[in-house]
Every structure is written in C-alpha cells, then in structure tokens.
Design a protein around this motif. Structure first.
Motif, mmCIF file in Angstrom:
data_model
loop_
_atom_site.group_PDB
_atom_site.id
_atom_site.type_symbol
_atom_site.label_atom_id
_atom_site.label_comp_id
_atom_site.label_asym_id
_atom_site.label_seq_id
_atom_site.Cartn_x
_atom_site.Cartn_y
_atom_site.Cartn_z
ATOM 1 N N PHE A 41 0.836 -1.205 0.000
ATOM 2 C CA PHE A 41 0.000 0.000 0.000
ATOM 3 C C PHE A 41 0.870 1.255 0.000
ATOM 4 C CE2 PHE A 41 -3.600 -2.641 0.529
ATOM 5 C CZ PHE A 41 -4.714 -1.859 0.261
ATOM 6 N N GLY A 42 2.083 1.144 0.539
ATOM 7 C CA GLY A 42 3.023 2.255 0.431
ATOM 8 C C GLY A 42 3.379 2.561 -1.010
ATOM 9 N N CYS A 43 3.385 1.524 -1.870
ATOM 10 C CA CYS A 43 3.606 1.752 -3.305
ATOM 11 C C CYS A 43 2.449 2.542 -3.905
ATOM 12 C CB CYS A 43 3.778 0.414 -4.018
ATOM 13 S SG CYS A 43 5.268 -0.501 -3.544
ATOM 14 N N PHE A 44 1.219 2.265 -3.444
ATOM 15 C CA PHE A 44 0.087 3.101 -3.851
ATOM 16 C C PHE A 44 0.346 4.554 -3.456
ATOM 17 C CE2 PHE A 44 -2.717 -0.763 -3.987
ATOM 18 C CZ PHE A 44 -3.242 -0.553 -5.241
ATOM 19 N N GLY A 45 0.841 4.742 -2.223
ATOM 20 C CA GLY A 45 1.137 6.097 -1.758
ATOM 21 C C GLY A 45 2.175 6.779 -2.617
ATOM 22 N N ALA A 46 3.203 6.025 -3.071
ATOM 23 C CA ALA A 46 4.230 6.600 -3.937
ATOM 24 C C ALA A 46 3.643 7.008 -5.288
ATOM 25 C CB ALA A 46 5.362 5.590 -4.133
ATOM 26 N N LEU A 47 2.726 6.199 -5.815
ATOM 27 C CA LEU A 47 2.086 6.552 -7.085
ATOM 28 C C LEU A 47 1.205 7.786 -6.936
ATOM 29 C CD1 LEU A 47 1.096 3.002 -8.405
ATOM 30 C CD2 LEU A 47 3.035 4.408 -9.102
ATOM 31 N N LEU A 48 0.527 7.903 -5.788
ATOM 32 C CA LEU A 48 -0.276 9.109 -5.545
ATOM 33 C C LEU A 48 0.621 10.339 -5.443
ATOM 34 C CD1 LEU A 48 -2.907 7.825 -2.934
ATOM 35 C CD2 LEU A 48 -3.192 8.132 -5.399
ATOM 36 N N TYR A 49 1.795 10.176 -4.825
ATOM 37 C CA TYR A 49 2.742 11.302 -4.763
ATOM 38 C C TYR A 49 3.153 11.710 -6.179
ATOM 39 C CZ TYR A 49 7.191 13.698 -4.514
ATOM 40 O OH TYR A 49 8.202 14.599 -4.701
ATOM 41 N N PHE A 50 3.443 10.721 -7.035
ATOM 42 C CA PHE A 50 3.775 11.026 -8.430
ATOM 43 C C PHE A 50 2.646 11.820 -9.079
ATOM 44 C CE2 PHE A 50 3.640 10.034 -12.955
ATOM 45 C CZ PHE A 50 4.944 10.273 -13.345
ATOM 46 N N GLY A 51 1.403 11.464 -8.733
ATOM 47 C CA GLY A 51 0.254 12.181 -9.280
ATOM 48 C C GLY A 51 0.176 13.622 -8.837
ATOM 49 N N THR A 52 0.680 13.926 -7.643
ATOM 50 C CA THR A 52 0.685 15.324 -7.196
ATOM 51 C C THR A 52 1.752 16.156 -7.918
ATOM 52 O OG1 THR A 52 2.250 14.902 -5.379
ATOM 53 C CG2 THR A 52 -0.093 14.612 -4.903
ATOM 54 N N ILE A 53 2.817 15.493 -8.393
ATOM 55 C CA ILE A 53 3.896 16.200 -9.088
ATOM 56 C C ILE A 53 3.591 16.324 -10.583
ATOM 57 C CG2 ILE A 53 6.372 16.226 -9.566
ATOM 58 C CD1 ILE A 53 5.628 16.629 -6.623
ATOM 59 N N HIS A 54 3.088 15.239 -11.173
ATOM 60 C CA HIS A 54 2.772 15.230 -12.609
ATOM 61 C C HIS A 54 1.293 14.874 -12.765
ATOM 62 C CE1 HIS A 54 7.037 15.528 -13.639
ATOM 63 N NE2 HIS A 54 7.268 14.590 -12.742
ATOM 64 N N LYS A 55 0.451 15.776 -12.373
ATOM 65 C CA LYS A 55 -0.978 15.500 -12.308
ATOM 66 C C LYS A 55 -1.558 15.144 -13.669
ATOM 67 C CE LYS A 55 -5.294 17.438 -10.534
ATOM 68 N NZ LYS A 55 -5.925 18.616 -9.872
ATOM 69 N N MET B 213 -2.062 6.287 -15.833
ATOM 70 C CA MET B 213 -2.458 5.261 -14.867
ATOM 71 C C MET B 213 -3.403 5.765 -13.785
ATOM 72 S SD MET B 213 0.878 5.076 -12.373
ATOM 73 C CE MET B 213 2.082 4.961 -13.654
ATOM 74 N N GLY B 214 -3.578 7.065 -13.672
ATOM 75 C CA GLY B 214 -4.208 7.673 -12.505
ATOM 76 C C GLY B 214 -5.540 7.086 -12.086
ATOM 77 N N LYS B 215 -6.490 7.058 -13.010
ATOM 78 C CA LYS B 215 -7.831 6.609 -12.632
ATOM 79 C C LYS B 215 -7.850 5.130 -12.278
ATOM 80 C CE LYS B 215 -10.384 10.232 -14.994
ATOM 81 N NZ LYS B 215 -11.465 10.593 -15.914
ATOM 82 N N ASN B 216 -7.039 4.327 -12.965
ATOM 83 C CA ASN B 216 -6.970 2.898 -12.624
ATOM 84 C C ASN B 216 -6.385 2.690 -11.232
ATOM 85 O OD1 ASN B 216 -8.023 2.054 -15.091
ATOM 86 N ND2 ASN B 216 -6.031 2.023 -16.072
#
Length: 499
Positions: free
Chosen positions: A288-302, A309-312
């Motif tokens: 689940f921490g990997c999910f958190g890392a992907l969400l962080y990526f989404g905040t930088i490159h929204k 991959m965002g919505k999936n």
C-alpha cells in the motif's frame, strides 16, 4: 499559390499551438491534427483541418460527424465534460451560406460534449496573431518552410514523449525481484517448520505479536513484512508487489524504492500494532506504500498521471480499502498506515533528478512523528495488547503439540478475559483434566454444555471426568447424551463399559 500559402498557415497554426500554447498533439497528418489543451477545465480539444471547401453541405456533415468523434475522445479519457473545436483552414469559405456552423453543437441533452467550429480563410489568416507566409516567397521557399515546420513539430512531439517516458523508466526492478524471492523463501521456511497458517510458527519466525513487541521485540515490525499466512495470501501480495513495486522502482529508482518500501512497511506494522490485536504478517503495508508513492507522483505530474495510470490506480486503491472495511479479518490498519507511510516517504526521497530542498527535511520530521505517534498509541491502547480469541488459538495449538504446561496460561487468560465461546471452557477443562484437577474440569465442562447442549465432545469428556470422580450415574447420563447427539464408536464403547 493560394493553396500553398494556406498549407503553410496550417502548419504554422499547429506550430504556434505546440510551442507557444503548449498543446499536446494526439494525431497529426498532412490534412488534419488533433490537439489538446490540458490546462483548462473542462478539457479542450482542437481539431485543425486543412481543406478547401466548396459547398456548406460538406461542412455541415463533417461538423455533425466530428461531434461523435469528440464524444468518443471524452469517453476514452473518462472525462465528465469536453469542449471541442473544429478549425477549418481553407483558401476561401463555401460559396453558399454556412454561418450557422458558428453556433455550438452538443452530443446530447446533457451537453457533456460541446463542439464549436470556425473557418480561417485567406482574409482571416491575415488578421490573426500567427503571421502568414509573405506573398513574395517562391513555391520552393514555401515548401521548404513547410518542411521545416513539420520537422520542428515532429521533434517537439518526440522530445515530449521521450521526456514523459523517462519518468516511468528511470530504474530497473532489481529490488522488487529480490523482495519476491525473499518472501517466497520465508514461506518455504514456514511450511517446512510447521505451517504458515500456524500462529505458533508465525510468532516463532517474527510475525507481529503485540505482547512480545511490548516486551522489547521491536524487530518484529520489520520481520513481519517477509511472512505470509497461507499460499493465497502469498500469491496475492506477490502479484501486487510484482506490478506495483516494479512500477514504483522504475519511476523512483532502486535506492528510493527501498526506502519507500521499508518506511511504508514499518508504518503499516506500527499501525497494525496500534489498532489490531491479532497476530499479523505480510507485505500489505509496504505494498500500500507503493500506492502512496504513485499518488505522490500524481501530485507532481498530475496531467500525466491521470492521462496514463491515474484513474486505474485510484479505482484499485478504493476497491482494496472497501474490501478491507467489509471483511474484519483484513488488517486495514496496516493498509492505511502503509499508504500514508509510502506517501510521506515519497516526499522525503523525491523523484529522481529533483534538487534537495528543505521540504524533504520537513517531511522526514513529519514521518518520524507519525510512526512514533502510532507506536505510542499502541502502547497505551490496552484493548489491543491481547485478544481472548488469540489466546485461545495459541493455547489450542500448544495442546495439539501436547505442550500442556505452555497451553494452560493462554487458555486460562482466554477464559478470564471473556472468550464467550464453548470451545474456551472445553479446552481449559481438557488441560485441567491433564493436571488431574477433575473438579475444575467438571465445572468448566458443565459451563460448556450449558452454552452448547449439542457439544457431544464435551458430554463425552464430562462422562470421563465423572468416572474419575466415581460418579457413575452422572457418567452414564453424560455418555448417553453424547451417543444421542453423535453415536461415535468411542462413545458406544464407553457406554458399554459403564453399563
């Protein structure tokens, strides 16, 4: 020459949108281009068409067809609304009436897709901020200028694609594969030394067990990440680690990924310690921490995140959290704790090629406070220190191994702490009988059959206890009840001896 001037303007218009306005090119050929303005809401797509229009009938038909095309784009990108614009670049406008195409067209009554259309002809092109080609140029010069524009646009498209691709493929998933091998090896060790579903085996090899953590065995918060309970648990977590861990390691690089993984895993274990009294194991918190890392990526490159991959990612994450809340056996505390830990850890390590900033120190401090706060809450949350059902399960496993002395304190605590199931008093009565405490065993078995009158094993054991106490009438009554419920051969043999 007029048509060549408009060809030049077609490519100059696209060049202006790409370089000056930053539009993304989705499709491009010598007659049509699809451009996207990502900076506005609702999302805006521009369809630039180079065609010389004779009659408005063709124009009306093309506008109508384009509305469906724009709506298909909206559905593919899963957008709530989309604004489309047709820009027709023509030497002359149609010879008949065409002005009604300036009004907006809608895909449906809900107006989720709205399309506007306009024509840029020879006169209008001179009135825009995009300068047309001077009329003094020869055909060869115009063709060379068009070629140069095409090359610059194509190069910009390739550079943008390469830049975005590099964000997803910075590193190789070496650590992910090593972690998969390590959890598979530990599963083999568990199976060879008991079984992976045995609480005693899990505790022996480092699962999260709150009483021992409180006694100083803090290392269990890390070792629990490498243990799994049953093959299905191992398979599901390994599958998630392969895809999620591999994606995060490629994006962040190996060293950053390992920091995210272990900080998230520690956060998940501490959250489980704080909120869940059961023996726990698994890499779920780190995953689940990997999910958190992907969400962080989404905040930088929204924009890139939601376009790829965002919505999936969000859908899968929400489904997993709902599943965790719906089924009590799932350690959702570890999942949410790991999710938050991975998100915070990503702020600490940052994405590759990012300059060091004070914000990283700030998030390091926040993360330390977060983990320490969870651990402190786990220490003061006495309800999560032990569980009567867990004590009963441990005691039962000790009984199965004929370790009566080790089983007895767990069974006693299970009864004392209110394990309100007949199995608790039944197993404790068995242990008392082994210690020849027959009166205590009789009392416990009477409580057992009072809670569950059809518990034939309890009636059988109670008959044996009555025999030891030389209360034969009571023994006959108990074995008769056992035979009535379930006529096993052992019960019938005892009944025959008592008669």
């Amino acid at each position: 020459m007029e048509w060549l001037h408009q060809d030049y303007f077609f490519w100059k218009y696209i060049h202006h949108c790409v370089f000056q306005k930053g539009y993304r090119v989705h499709e491009l050929n010598h007659k049509e281009a699809w451009l996207e303005d990502e900076d506005v809401k609702p999302r805006r797509f521009i369809r630039v068409v180079r065609i010389d229009i004779d009659f408005s009938s063709w124009l009306r038909r093309d506008v109508g067809e384009s509305v469906n095309k724009f709506d298909q784009v909206r559905k593919q990108l899963r957008l709530g609304r989309l604004i489309g614009e047709n820009v027709y670049i023509s030497v002359y406008p149609p010879v008949d009436q065409w002005e009604e195409i300036n009004k907006p067209f809608y895909e449906s009554r809900k107006k989720r897709t709205t399309v506007y259309s306009s024509i840029i002809d020879r006169i209008k092109s001179n009135q825009l901020e995009i300068s047309p080609a001077p009329s003094t140029h020869t055909i060869e010069e115009l063709e060379f200028m068009i070629f140069a524009l095409k090359q610059e646009i194509q190069q910009a498209i390739k550079q943008r694609e390469s830049r975005e691709k590099s964000l997803f493929f910075y590193g190789n998933p070496i650590a992910t594969y090593l972690l998969l091998l390590s959890v598979a090896f530990m599963f083999y060790v568990l199976e060879q030394n008991g079984r992976s579903t045995s609480v005693l085996t899990l505790i022996k090899y480092g699962a999260k067990y709150n009483p021992l953590i409180l006694d100083g065995e803090w290392w269990r918060l890390f070792t629990a990440m490498f243990l799994h309970i049953g093959f299905l648990h191992l398979f599901m977590n390994s599958l998630a680690l392969f895809y999620l861990g591999g994606a995060v390691e490629r994006m962040f690089g190996t060293s950053r990924f390992l920091l995210i993984y272990f900080i998230a895993g520690l956060s998940g274990s501490v959250a489980s310690f704080a909120f869940n009294e059961q023996v726990a194991a698994g890499a779920s918190g780190a995953i689940f921490g990997c999910f958190g890392a992907l969400l962080y990526f989404g905040t930088i490159h929204k924009k890139l995140f939601f376009r790829t991959m965002g919505k999936n990612v969000l859908v899968v994450l929400v489904i997993n959290l709902i599943f965790g809340f719906a089924f009590p056996m799932v350690d959702n505390g570890a999942h949410i704790g790991g999710l938050i830990g991975g998100f915070l850890a990503s702020f600490i390590v940052q994405l590759p090629k990012t300059r060091f900033s004070v914000r990283q120190i700030t998030f390091l401090f926040i993360t330390v406070c977060y983990v320490m706060g969870l651990y402190w809450f786990g220490e003061i949350n006495e309800k999560k220190v032990s569980s009567p059902l867990l004590e009963l399960q441990i005691g039962q496993e000790y009984l199965q191994e004929e370790e009566i002395e080790k089983a007895y304190p767990f069974l006693q605590r299970a009864v004392d702490e209110g394990a309100d199931i007949p199995e608790a008093t039944f197993l404790l009565a068995y242990a008392e009988a082994k210690f020849e405490n027959y009166e205590e065993a009789k009392t416990l078995l009477l409580k057992t059959v009072a809670k569950r009158p059809d518990f034939h094993e309890a009636h059988y054991n109670l008959s044996l206890i009555y025999v030891e106490l030389d209360q034969l009438e009571e023994a006959r009554a108990s074995i008769q009840r056992a035979v009535q419920i379930h006529p096993e051969q052992a019960y019938l043999d005892l009944q025959e001896r008592l008669q």
